[in-house]
Design a protein around this motif. Structure first.
Motif, PDB file in Angstrom:
ATOM      1  N   PRO A   1     -28.139  78.252  46.657  1.00 38.87           N
ATOM      2  CA  PRO A   1     -27.291  79.501  46.922  1.00 38.87           C
ATOM      3  C   PRO A   1     -25.864  79.360  46.318  1.00 38.87           C
ATOM      4  N   GLN A   2     -25.445  78.279  46.044  1.00 42.11           N
ATOM      5  CA  GLN A   2     -24.534  78.244  45.174  1.00 42.11           C
ATOM      6  C   GLN A   2     -24.261  78.794  43.780  1.00 42.11           C
ATOM      7  N   GLU A   3     -25.618  79.009  43.351  1.00 41.52           N
ATOM      8  CA  GLU A   3     -25.595  79.545  41.951  1.00 41.52           C
ATOM      9  C   GLU A   3     -25.422  81.131  41.962  1.00 41.52           C
ATOM     10  N   GLY A   4     -25.497  81.684  43.284  1.00 38.37           N
ATOM     11  CA  GLY A   4     -25.364  83.042  43.447  1.00 38.37           C
ATOM     12  C   GLY A   4     -24.020  83.278  43.556  1.00 38.37           C
ATOM     13  N   ILE A   5     -23.182  82.169  44.095  1.00 38.49           N
ATOM     14  CA  ILE A   5     -21.777  82.550  44.314  1.00 38.49           C
ATOM     15  C   ILE A   5     -21.214  82.260  43.073  1.00 38.49           C
TER      16      ILE A   5
ATOM     17  N   SER B   1     -22.320  82.962  39.970  1.00 37.42           N
ATOM     18  CA  SER B   1     -22.676  84.183  39.302  1.00 37.42           C
ATOM     19  C   SER B   1     -21.705  85.198  39.682  1.00 37.42           C
TER      20      SER B   1
ATOM     21  N   THR C   1     -21.806  88.309  51.921  1.00 34.40           N
ATOM     22  CA  THR C   1     -22.184  87.978  50.424  1.00 34.40           C
ATOM     23  C   THR C   1     -22.750  86.569  50.514  1.00 34.40           C
TER      24      THR C   1
ATOM     25  N   CYS D   1     -26.375  85.375  49.044  1.00 39.61           N
ATOM     26  CA  CYS D   1     -26.864  84.614  48.143  1.00 39.61           C
ATOM     27  C   CYS D   1     -27.765  83.508  48.838  1.00 39.61           C
TER      28      CYS D   1
ATOM     29  N   GLY E   1     -31.343  85.391  48.792  1.00 45.27           N
ATOM     30  CA  GLY E   1     -31.707  85.287  47.238  1.00 45.27           C
ATOM     31  C   GLY E   1     -32.672  84.329  46.952  1.00 45.27           C
ATOM     32  N   THR E   2     -32.323  82.971  47.631  1.00 50.66           N
ATOM     33  CA  THR E   2     -33.082  81.791  47.569  1.00 50.66           C
ATOM     34  C   THR E   2     -34.734  81.862  48.191  1.00 50.66           C
TER      35      THR E   2
END
Length: 107
Positions: A53-57, A59, A93, A97, A100-101
């Protein structure tokens, strides 16, 4: 090593382990084995941005500061902190994220 112990945080303690070389140390493996009675570990593949999930953050942060024409590093730092603070106060938000995973949090 982590200072949190069962009961301190009011819920289970879960480690999402992303297999970064630093995390593969003998000491970390020993810590996990020693505390297996209260520590739940989910091990990700070495590189799994779609499960993180931190990849979405990040991004979202990169979109904000990607075209920033900063005069120095402190301006970049301020812009990143400002965006992270905005995200912090938008739980939908952060939830997005996680969604999204494809992962879920079970209560």
């Amino acid at each position: 090593m982590p200072a949190a112990r069962p009961g301190q945080l009011g819920g289970p303690i879960v480690l999402v382990w992303d297999n970064v070389r630093l995390h593969l140390t003998r000491g970390m493996r020993a810590f996990i084995e020693k505390n297996a009675d209260w520590l739940t570990v989910f091990q990700l593949p070495t590189y799994a941005p779609d499960l993180n999930p931190q990849e979405g953050i990040w991004s979202l942060v990169k979109r904000e500061v990607g075209n920033l024409a900063a005069a120095d590093l402190s301006q970049v730092t301020r812009a990143v902190k400002r965006k992270l603070k905005q995200i912090q106060y938008r739980p939908e938000t952060v939830d997005g994220c996680l969604t999204g995973t494809g992962l879920t949090i079970n209560d």
